[in-house]
Each structure stands twice: as structure tokens, then as C-alpha cells.
Design a protein around this motif. Structure first.
Motif, PDB file in Angstrom:
ATOM      1  N   HIS A   1       0.840  -1.206   0.000  1.00  0.00           N
ATOM      2  CA  HIS A   1       0.000   0.000   0.000  1.00  0.00           C
ATOM      3  C   HIS A   1       0.877   1.259   0.000  1.00  0.00           C
ATOM      4  N   TYR A   2       1.921   1.260   0.828  1.00  0.00           N
ATOM      5  CA  TYR A   2       2.835   2.409   0.861  1.00  0.00           C
ATOM      6  C   TYR A   2       3.520   2.611  -0.482  1.00  0.00           C
ATOM      7  N   VAL A   3       3.905   1.527  -1.124  1.00  0.00           N
ATOM      8  CA  VAL A   3       4.517   1.634  -2.451  1.00  0.00           C
ATOM      9  C   VAL A   3       3.537   2.287  -3.422  1.00  0.00           C
ATOM     10  N   ALA A   4       2.273   1.896  -3.352  1.00  0.00           N
ATOM     11  CA  ALA A   4       1.266   2.453  -4.257  1.00  0.00           C
ATOM     12  C   ALA A   4       1.018   3.934  -4.003  1.00  0.00           C
ATOM     13  N   ILE A   5       0.988   4.359  -2.728  1.00  0.00           N
ATOM     14  CA  ILE A   5       0.629   5.763  -2.462  1.00  0.00           C
ATOM     15  C   ILE A   5       1.822   6.697  -2.295  1.00  0.00           C
ATOM     16  N   TYR A   6       2.981   6.162  -1.887  1.00  0.00           N
ATOM     17  CA  TYR A   6       4.156   7.008  -1.683  1.00  0.00           C
ATOM     18  C   TYR A   6       5.292   6.708  -2.652  1.00  0.00           C
ATOM     19  N   GLY A   7       5.212   5.608  -3.374  1.00  0.00           N
ATOM     20  CA  GLY A   7       6.269   5.255  -4.301  1.00  0.00           C
ATOM     21  C   GLY A   7       7.353   4.384  -3.712  1.00  0.00           C
ATOM     22  N   GLY A   8       7.211   4.002  -2.434  1.00  0.00           N
ATOM     23  CA  GLY A   8       8.196   3.123  -1.795  1.00  0.00           C
ATOM     24  C   GLY A   8       7.670   2.625  -0.467  1.00  0.00           C
ATOM     25  N   PRO A   9       8.290   1.593   0.079  1.00  0.00           N
ATOM     26  CA  PRO A   9       7.849   1.040   1.374  1.00  0.00           C
ATOM     27  C   PRO A   9       8.276   1.943   2.531  1.00  0.00           C
ATOM     28  N   ASP A  10       7.705   1.698   3.688  1.00  0.00           N
ATOM     29  CA  ASP A  10       8.145   2.378   4.912  1.00  0.00           C
ATOM     30  C   ASP A  10       9.490   1.771   5.290  1.00  0.00           C
ATOM     31  N   GLU A  11      10.511   2.601   5.315  1.00  0.00           N
ATOM     32  CA  GLU A  11      11.857   2.118   5.602  1.00  0.00           C
ATOM     33  C   GLU A  11      12.318   2.437   7.010  1.00  0.00           C
ATOM     34  N   SER A  12      11.385   2.880   7.889  1.00  0.00           N
ATOM     35  CA  SER A  12      11.810   3.135   9.265  1.00  0.00           C
ATOM     36  C   SER A  12      12.273   1.839   9.912  1.00  0.00           C
ATOM     37  N   PRO A  13      13.342   1.928  10.689  1.00  0.00           N
ATOM     38  CA  PRO A  13      13.864   0.730  11.345  1.00  0.00           C
ATOM     39  C   PRO A  13      12.840   0.135  12.311  1.00  0.00           C
ATOM     40  N   VAL A  14      12.625  -1.162  12.207  1.00  0.00           N
ATOM     41  CA  VAL A  14      11.713  -1.869  13.100  1.00  0.00           C
ATOM     42  C   VAL A  14      12.399  -3.152  13.561  1.00  0.00           C
ATOM     43  N   ASP A  15      12.633  -3.229  14.859  1.00  0.00           N
ATOM     44  CA  ASP A  15      13.182  -4.432  15.468  1.00  0.00           C
ATOM     45  C   ASP A  15      12.012  -5.192  16.078  1.00  0.00           C
ATOM     46  N   PRO A  16      11.735  -6.397  15.614  1.00  0.00           N
ATOM     47  CA  PRO A  16      10.593  -7.158  16.135  1.00  0.00           C
ATOM     48  C   PRO A  16      10.586  -7.289  17.660  1.00  0.00           C
ATOM     49  N   LEU A  17      11.767  -7.335  18.285  1.00  0.00           N
ATOM     50  CA  LEU A  17      11.836  -7.479  19.737  1.00  0.00           C
ATOM     51  C   LEU A  17      11.313  -6.244  20.466  1.00  0.00           C
ATOM     52  N   GLN A  18      11.263  -5.101  19.782  1.00  0.00           N
ATOM     53  CA  GLN A  18      10.752  -3.883  20.416  1.00  0.00           C
ATOM     54  C   GLN A  18       9.265  -3.999  20.762  1.00  0.00           C
ATOM     55  N   PHE A  19       8.574  -4.930  20.158  1.00  0.00           N
ATOM     56  CA  PHE A  19       7.143  -5.100  20.404  1.00  0.00           C
ATOM     57  C   PHE A  19       6.870  -6.222  21.406  1.00  0.00           C
ATOM     58  N   SER A  20       7.866  -6.557  22.206  1.00  0.00           N
ATOM     59  CA  SER A  20       7.731  -7.604  23.218  1.00  0.00           C
ATOM     60  C   SER A  20       7.649  -6.974  24.602  1.00  0.00           C
ATOM     61  N   ALA A  21       6.824  -7.565  25.463  1.00  0.00           N
ATOM     62  CA  ALA A  21       6.684  -7.086  26.843  1.00  0.00           C
ATOM     63  C   ALA A  21       8.039  -7.168  27.543  1.00  0.00           C
ATOM     64  N   PRO A  22       8.334  -6.259  28.416  1.00  0.00           N
ATOM     65  CA  PRO A  22       7.474  -5.179  28.903  1.00  0.00           C
ATOM     66  C   PRO A  22       7.641  -3.864  28.151  1.00  0.00           C
ATOM     67  N   ARG A  23       8.457  -3.855  27.108  1.00  0.00           N
ATOM     68  CA  ARG A  23       8.778  -2.625  26.387  1.00  0.00           C
ATOM     69  C   ARG A  23       7.928  -2.386  25.153  1.00  0.00           C
ATOM     70  N   GLY A  24       6.966  -3.232  24.909  1.00  0.00           N
ATOM     71  CA  GLY A  24       6.120  -3.054  23.743  1.00  0.00           C
ATOM     72  C   GLY A  24       5.066  -4.140  23.676  1.00  0.00           C
ATOM     73  N   LEU A  25       4.246  -4.049  22.652  1.00  0.00           N
ATOM     74  CA  LEU A  25       3.153  -5.002  22.490  1.00  0.00           C
ATOM     75  C   LEU A  25       2.686  -4.941  21.047  1.00  0.00           C
ATOM     76  N   PHE A  26       2.239  -6.073  20.532  1.00  0.00           N
ATOM     77  CA  PHE A  26       1.675  -6.100  19.184  1.00  0.00           C
ATOM     78  C   PHE A  26       0.345  -6.816  19.234  1.00  0.00           C
ATOM     79  N   VAL A  27      -0.642  -6.253  18.531  1.00  0.00           N
ATOM     80  CA  VAL A  27      -2.009  -6.770  18.533  1.00  0.00           C
ATOM     81  C   VAL A  27      -2.411  -7.144  17.110  1.00  0.00           C
ATOM     82  N   LEU A  28      -3.060  -8.291  16.988  1.00  0.00           N
ATOM     83  CA  LEU A  28      -3.585  -8.755  15.711  1.00  0.00           C
ATOM     84  C   LEU A  28      -5.088  -8.949  15.858  1.00  0.00           C
ATOM     85  N   GLY A  29      -5.846  -8.355  14.938  1.00  0.00           N
ATOM     86  CA  GLY A  29      -7.287  -8.525  14.909  1.00  0.00           C
ATOM     87  C   GLY A  29      -7.655  -9.609  13.913  1.00  0.00           C
TER      88      GLY A  29
END
Length: 163
Positions: free
Chosen positions: A23-51
Motif C-alpha cells: 500500500h505504501y509503495v502504491a501511495i508514496y512510491g516506496g515502502p516504509d523504511e523506518s527501522p523496526v526491530d521485532p523485539l521492540q514489540f515484546s513485553a514489557p517494552r512493547g506489544l503487538f495486537v492482531l485482529g
């Protein structure tokens, strides 16, 4: 929709991440390139939710502590909302608002005082969601801080005073 707390590396999450990146490629011309470390979304320093509706993943979002932003935002304990997304087929049913509410409540319970996020001018629905949920524009931060397309928002979600 059932909201489950899952690892960012969950295969269903990664399927939705691929969709949002396309979707980002379609609307902005490229993907979101911000750094994302999967471990940052682990308790107690983060959380990830899936609906999930039935067996189908339809919405997601997470928060991660951003201690380096504390001073920038009035000395509050700051976390960043990241990878908020609702599949095209599931939009217009309030799922994003439910994911955001879960992120706010879990972040506040974990001691976060302010949530911040980046979005962009090509995402008017996201901007409308955040504004209608009490988020206010803040000074740009993060990977795209200098982009003319970035819009950054913040909201107090926990106690304002530091303990």
C-alpha cells in the motif's frame, strides 16, 4: 473481531505487513523504511495486537517504548504506535479504532504517558482516525521527520506526572 496479543514475527502479522508495505509503495512510491526491530514489540517494552475475524487476520498495530523521545515530549514516558493497518476488505467496520484503543490501554497500563505516531498526507483516513481519537499534531520525529509528507501526532494516555 477478536484481538490477540502476538509476536511481531507471527506469520499472520507478516502477511499484513506485506500488504501495508505494498500500500505504501502504491501511495508514496516506496515502502516504509523506518527501522523496526521485532523485539521492540515484546513485553514489557512493547506489544503487538492482531485482529482476527474467523481465521482471517484483518487488523494490526503495536507500540514500542521510545525513551529517546521522552525529553522531546515534556519529559513524559513515550511510546510509538507502529504498523497500524486494516486490510482493505475489512475497512469501515471500526477495527482500527478498536486496535488503537487496545494499544492506548495496554501502553497506559505499562507506564507509558504519551503515545506518538507518524503517518502521512496520503493517508487521510488514518489522519481522521487519530484526530477523532484525541491525537494532536506534534513536531515531526523519527525516520521521516524531514519529509514534506509526514504528519506526526501524540496523545497522553497515562498519568502526566513522573513518579
Amino acid at each position: 473481531m477478536v484481538l490477540d496479543e502476538v509476536a511481531f514475527t507471527d506469520a499472520r502479522v507478516q502477511r499484513l505487513v506485506a500488504e501495508v508495505q505494498a500500500h505504501y509503495v502504491a501511495i508514496y512510491g516506496g515502502p516504509d523504511e523506518s527501522p523496526v526491530d521485532p523485539l521492540q514489540f515484546s513485553a514489557p517494552r512493547g506489544l503487538f495486537v492482531l485482529g482476527v475475524v474467523g481465521d482471517e487476520p484483518v487488523a494490526m498495530g503495536g507500540w514500542r517504548w521510545r525513551r529517546e523521545l521522552d525529553d522531546r515530549f515534556e519529559g513524559h514516558r513515550v511510546a510509538e504506535v507502529k504498523r497500524m493497518y486494516v486490510a482493505t476488505s475489512a475497512r469501515g467496520r471500526g477495527f482500527a479504532r478498536r486496535v488503537l484503543a487496545r494499544l492506548e490501554s495496554t501502553a497506559g497500563a505499562a507506564g507509558v504517558q504519551r503515545l506518538v505516531l507518524e503517518t502521512g498526507t496520503m493517508q487521510p483516513d488514518a489522519i481522521a482516525l487519530y484526530e477523532s481519537s484525541g491525537y494532536e499534531r506534534v513536531v515531526p520525529f523519527g525516520h521521516y521527520a524531514t519529509s514534506p509528507y509526514v504528519r506526526c501526532f501524540g496523545k497522553r494516555v497515562g498519568r502526566a506526572e513522573l513518579s
